[in-house]
Each structure stands twice: as structure tokens, then as C-alpha cells.
Design a protein around this motif. Structure first.
Motif, PDB file in Angstrom:
ATOM      1  N   ASP A 241      50.581 -10.667  21.746  1.00 16.98           N
ATOM      2  CA  ASP A 241      49.736 -11.864  21.668  1.00 16.98           C
ATOM      3  C   ASP A 241      48.842 -11.828  20.428  1.00 16.98           C
ATOM      4  O   ASP A 241      47.846 -12.555  20.346  1.00 16.98           O
ATOM      5  N   ASN A 242      49.155 -10.948  19.492  1.00 18.69           N
ATOM      6  CA  ASN A 242      48.414 -10.754  18.239  1.00 18.69           C
ATOM      7  C   ASN A 242      47.007 -10.210  18.423  1.00 18.69           C
ATOM      8  O   ASN A 242      46.183 -10.316  17.508  1.00 18.69           O
ATOM      9  N   ALA A 243      46.714  -9.645  19.583  1.00 16.94           N
ATOM     10  CA  ALA A 243      45.421  -8.990  19.778  1.00 16.94           C
ATOM     11  C   ALA A 243      45.482  -7.616  19.106  1.00 16.94           C
ATOM     12  O   ALA A 243      46.528  -6.963  19.101  1.00 16.94           O
ATOM     13  N   GLU A 244      44.363  -7.193  18.538  1.00 19.95           N
ATOM     14  CA  GLU A 244      44.296  -5.918  17.834  1.00 19.95           C
ATOM     15  C   GLU A 244      43.436  -4.923  18.588  1.00 19.95           C
ATOM     16  O   GLU A 244      42.441  -5.294  19.207  1.00 19.95           O
ATOM     17  N   SER A 245      43.814  -3.648  18.510  1.00 21.22           N
ATOM     18  CA  SER A 245      42.982  -2.594  19.091  1.00 21.22           C
ATOM     19  C   SER A 245      41.677  -2.529  18.298  1.00 21.22           C
ATOM     20  O   SER A 245      41.591  -3.005  17.161  1.00 21.22           O
ATOM     21  N   THR A 246      40.660  -1.945  18.897  1.00 20.30           N
ATOM     22  CA  THR A 246      39.334  -1.966  18.274  1.00 20.30           C
ATOM     23  C   THR A 246      39.026  -0.734  17.442  1.00 20.30           C
ATOM     24  O   THR A 246      38.123  -0.767  16.614  1.00 20.30           O
ATOM     25  N   ILE A 247      39.774   0.348  17.635  1.00 20.65           N
ATOM     26  CA  ILE A 247      39.498   1.593  16.913  1.00 20.65           C
ATOM     27  C   ILE A 247      40.529   1.791  15.807  1.00 20.65           C
ATOM     28  O   ILE A 247      41.728   1.720  16.045  1.00 20.65           O
ATOM     29  N   GLU A 248      40.051   2.049  14.604  1.00 16.87           N
ATOM     30  CA  GLU A 248      40.943   2.362  13.484  1.00 16.87           C
ATOM     31  C   GLU A 248      41.282   3.848  13.545  1.00 16.87           C
ATOM     32  O   GLU A 248      40.387   4.679  13.670  1.00 16.87           O
ATOM     33  N   VAL A 249      42.569   4.169  13.470  1.00 21.04           N
ATOM     34  CA  VAL A 249      43.025   5.551  13.602  1.00 21.04           C
ATOM     35  C   VAL A 249      43.798   5.947  12.348  1.00 21.04           C
ATOM     36  O   VAL A 249      44.652   5.197  11.876  1.00 21.04           O
ATOM     37  N   GLY A 250      43.493   7.136  11.828  1.00 17.92           N
ATOM     38  CA  GLY A 250      44.185   7.638  10.643  1.00 17.92           C
ATOM     39  C   GLY A 250      45.576   8.142  10.977  1.00 17.92           C
ATOM     40  O   GLY A 250      45.763   8.853  11.966  1.00 17.92           O
ATOM     41  N   VAL A 251      46.557   7.767  10.167  1.00 14.86           N
ATOM     42  CA  VAL A 251      47.944   8.219  10.346  1.00 14.86           C
ATOM     43  C   VAL A 251      48.090   9.573   9.649  1.00 14.86           C
ATOM     44  O   VAL A 251      47.953   9.662   8.427  1.00 14.86           O
ATOM     45  N   PRO A 252      48.374  10.640  10.423  1.00 14.16           N
ATOM     46  CA  PRO A 252      48.446  11.977   9.829  1.00 14.16           C
ATOM     47  C   PRO A 252      49.821  12.288   9.234  1.00 14.16           C
ATOM     48  O   PRO A 252      50.849  12.042   9.847  1.00 14.16           O
ATOM     49  N   VAL A 253      49.803  12.823   8.016  1.00 13.66           N
ATOM     50  CA  VAL A 253      51.019  13.277   7.343  1.00 13.66           C
ATOM     51  C   VAL A 253      50.758  14.700   6.865  1.00 13.66           C
ATOM     52  O   VAL A 253      49.704  14.997   6.321  1.00 13.66           O
ATOM     53  N   ASP A 254      51.716  15.586   7.094  1.00 10.26           N
ATOM     54  CA  ASP A 254      51.620  16.970   6.636  1.00 10.26           C
ATOM     55  C   ASP A 254      52.196  17.026   5.228  1.00 10.26           C
ATOM     56  O   ASP A 254      53.393  16.797   5.034  1.00 10.26           O
ATOM     57  N   VAL A 255      51.346  17.291   4.233  1.00 11.55           N
ATOM     58  CA  VAL A 255      51.788  17.373   2.840  1.00 11.55           C
ATOM     59  C   VAL A 255      51.778  18.844   2.443  1.00 11.55           C
ATOM     60  O   VAL A 255      50.729  19.467   2.370  1.00 11.55           O
ATOM     61  N   VAL A 256      52.971  19.374   2.207  1.00 14.10           N
ATOM     62  CA  VAL A 256      53.149  20.799   1.932  1.00 14.10           C
ATOM     63  C   VAL A 256      53.326  21.013   0.432  1.00 14.10           C
ATOM     64  O   VAL A 256      54.125  20.322  -0.201  1.00 14.10           O
ATOM     65  N   GLU A 257      52.588  21.968  -0.102  1.00 16.25           N
ATOM     66  CA  GLU A 257      52.719  22.285  -1.525  1.00 16.25           C
ATOM     67  C   GLU A 257      54.054  22.966  -1.760  1.00 16.25           C
ATOM     68  O   GLU A 257      54.416  23.917  -1.068  1.00 16.25           O
ATOM     69  N   MET A 258      54.817  22.461  -2.705  1.00 16.20           N
ATOM     70  CA  MET A 258      56.096  23.063  -3.041  1.00 16.20           C
ATOM     71  C   MET A 258      55.859  24.033  -4.188  1.00 16.20           C
ATOM     72  O   MET A 258      55.403  23.636  -5.261  1.00 16.20           O
ATOM     73  N   LYS A 259      56.171  25.302  -3.931  1.00 14.39           N
ATOM     74  CA  LYS A 259      55.973  26.326  -4.948  1.00 14.39           C
ATOM     75  C   LYS A 259      57.323  26.675  -5.542  1.00 14.39           C
ATOM     76  O   LYS A 259      58.270  26.964  -4.822  1.00 14.39           O
ATOM     77  N   VAL A 260      57.382  26.639  -6.838  1.00 11.71           N
ATOM     78  CA  VAL A 260      58.604  26.978  -7.549  1.00 11.71           C
ATOM     79  C   VAL A 260      58.328  28.237  -8.356  1.00 11.71           C
ATOM     80  O   VAL A 260      57.384  28.288  -9.144  1.00 11.71           O
TER      81      VAL A 260
ATOM     82  N   GLN B 225      43.626 -13.419  30.931  1.00 12.46           N
ATOM     83  CA  GLN B 225      43.119 -13.093  29.608  1.00 12.46           C
ATOM     84  C   GLN B 225      43.857 -11.872  29.085  1.00 12.46           C
ATOM     85  O   GLN B 225      44.017 -10.878  29.788  1.00 12.46           O
ATOM     86  N   ASN B 226      44.340 -11.946  27.855  1.00 16.89           N
ATOM     87  CA  ASN B 226      45.071 -10.844  27.248  1.00 16.89           C
ATOM     88  C   ASN B 226      44.142  -9.661  27.013  1.00 16.89           C
ATOM     89  O   ASN B 226      43.049  -9.814  26.479  1.00 16.89           O
ATOM     90  N   GLN B 227      44.601  -8.492  27.416  1.00 20.64           N
ATOM     91  CA  GLN B 227      43.868  -7.261  27.138  1.00 20.64           C
ATOM     92  C   GLN B 227      44.378  -6.703  25.811  1.00 20.64           C
ATOM     93  O   GLN B 227      45.580  -6.622  25.601  1.00 20.64           O
ATOM     94  N   PRO B 228      43.480  -6.334  24.910  1.00 21.32           N
ATOM     95  CA  PRO B 228      43.939  -5.809  23.616  1.00 21.32           C
ATOM     96  C   PRO B 228      44.635  -4.453  23.791  1.00 21.32           C
ATOM     97  O   PRO B 228      44.361  -3.728  24.748  1.00 21.32           O
ATOM     98  N   PRO B 229      45.503  -4.108  22.865  1.00 16.50           N
ATOM     99  CA  PRO B 229      46.146  -2.794  22.929  1.00 16.50           C
ATOM    100  C   PRO B 229      45.149  -1.691  22.606  1.00 16.50           C
ATOM    101  O   PRO B 229      44.032  -1.969  22.147  1.00 16.50           O
TER     102      PRO B 229
END
Length: 182
Positions: free
Chosen positions: A128-147, A23-27
Motif C-alpha cells: 500500500d506504499n506505506a514505509e517503515s519508520t526506522i532507517e536501517v543500514g545495509v551491511p556489506v562485508d568488504v574484504v581487503e584483497m592482498k596480492v 487502516q494499513n499498518q506500515p511495514p
């Protein structure tokens, strides 16, 4: 008794010819070690499968991670495609996979800046197209550009022949007359 032994031998031989399918184990994916990307406010960023895989703890004990499926966009806007020119808007069940050939193109909300901003939520997808069960947020560092603009107007020139002016922290230095935008 002879018939019983014969039947038993047949059953053993028959049972040995069957193999139970494993049996396939999900990621699994539960976190990120750092931001996937760092960008300035109001800029679009390309996020690849390899970048997500490199900074996440995504694993598959009995296969490989083949894609990340976007479950929802947490902030900003998201396009998915093989290039920016061919990318189209994220749509659940239709255009929602980031893999070896499809990248994410994410833009934060206008004026939004924050460390570890959650751009979108994903699950890992294995071979095998199995999906993990926990949804995880993809973190991006958004830096304010000061001019900043600094406008200096200088009068009382003692030497107007200089075309280039180097400003320094020395008090009392002579600077040619004119207006300078720094």
C-alpha cells in the motif's frame, strides 16, 4: 413510539451497509541477521531485493513487502537499475527503489575494507506504499584483497632440463637455474 422504532431500524440497516476500511499498518524493518554480500575491496556488488529480504527482519502484518527505499548512501557510490548497463546514480525521490525488477549496484570507497560496512540506509515499503519508520543500514562485508609476489632467483643448477619446478618445504632440494615468479 412507532416512528422512533422505524427510525432506529432504518439507522441500524443503514449502519450495516457501511464497512469500515481497515487502516494499513506500515511495514517494519530493524535489523539484518548477516551481511547482504561479501566482496573484495574496490569491487562493485549487485544487491537484489530478494537478498535484502532474505537476511533482514522486514515484515508486514497486513500485506507484503514490495520494495526497499534507499534513504541515503552511507559510503561509496550507489547505482540503481534493472541491470548494470541500465543502472543510474541513486537520487532521492527519483531513483531510490530496490524491488523485484530494480537492483542496487554498490561500490565501496577506494581502498575501504571493513566487516559489516554500512553501504546505504533503507526503509521497507509495503503493497500500500506505506514505509517503515526506522532507517536501517545495509551491511556489506568488504574484504581487503592482498596480492603478494614472490620472486626467486636460483643459481648453481645441477639439472637444467626441467621445465616445471615444484617447490616444497624440503631443505637442500635441487632446483633448476632461473628466475621464478610465484
Amino acid at each position: 413510539m412507532n416512528k422512533f422504532i422505524h427510525t432506529l431500524i432504518c439507522l441500524i440497516l443503514l449502519a450495516g451497509s457501511f464497512q469500515l476500511a481497515a487502516q494499513n499498518q506500515p511495514p517494519v524493518i530493524t535489523s539484518f541477521s548477516e551481511e547482504v554480500q561479501s566482496i573484495f575491496t574496490d569491487q562493485e556488488v549487485e544487491i537484489s531485493f530478494a537478498e535484502i529480504l532474505a537476511v533482514s527482519n522486514a515484515t508486514d502484518t497486513d500485506g507484503t513487502i514490495d520494495a526497499f527505499k534507499v534513504m541515503k548512501v552511507s559510503s561509496g557510490s550507489l547505482l540503481i537499475g534493472s541491470s548494470r548497463a541500465t543502472a543510474s546514480e541513486y537520487e532521492d525521490g527519483i531513483n531510490d527503489l530496490i524491488n523485484g525488477t530494480l537492483n542496487a549496484y554498490w561500490t565501496p570507497e577506494r581502498g575501504e575494507s571493513e566487516n559489516d560496512l554500512e553501504a546505504f540506509e533503507i526503509v521497507a515499503v509495503d503493497d500500500d506504499n506505506a514505509e517503515s519508520t526506522i532507517e536501517v543500514g545495509v551491511p556489506v562485508d568488504v574484504v581487503e584483497m592482498k596480492v603478494y609476489e614472490l620472486l626467486i632467483h636460483v643459481e648453481d643448477v645441477s639439472d637444467a632440463s626441467n621445465e616445471f619446478v615444484e617447490f616444497s618445504g624440503t631443505r637442500g632440494a635441487t632446483i633448476p637455474q632461473g628466475t621464478y615468479l610465484l
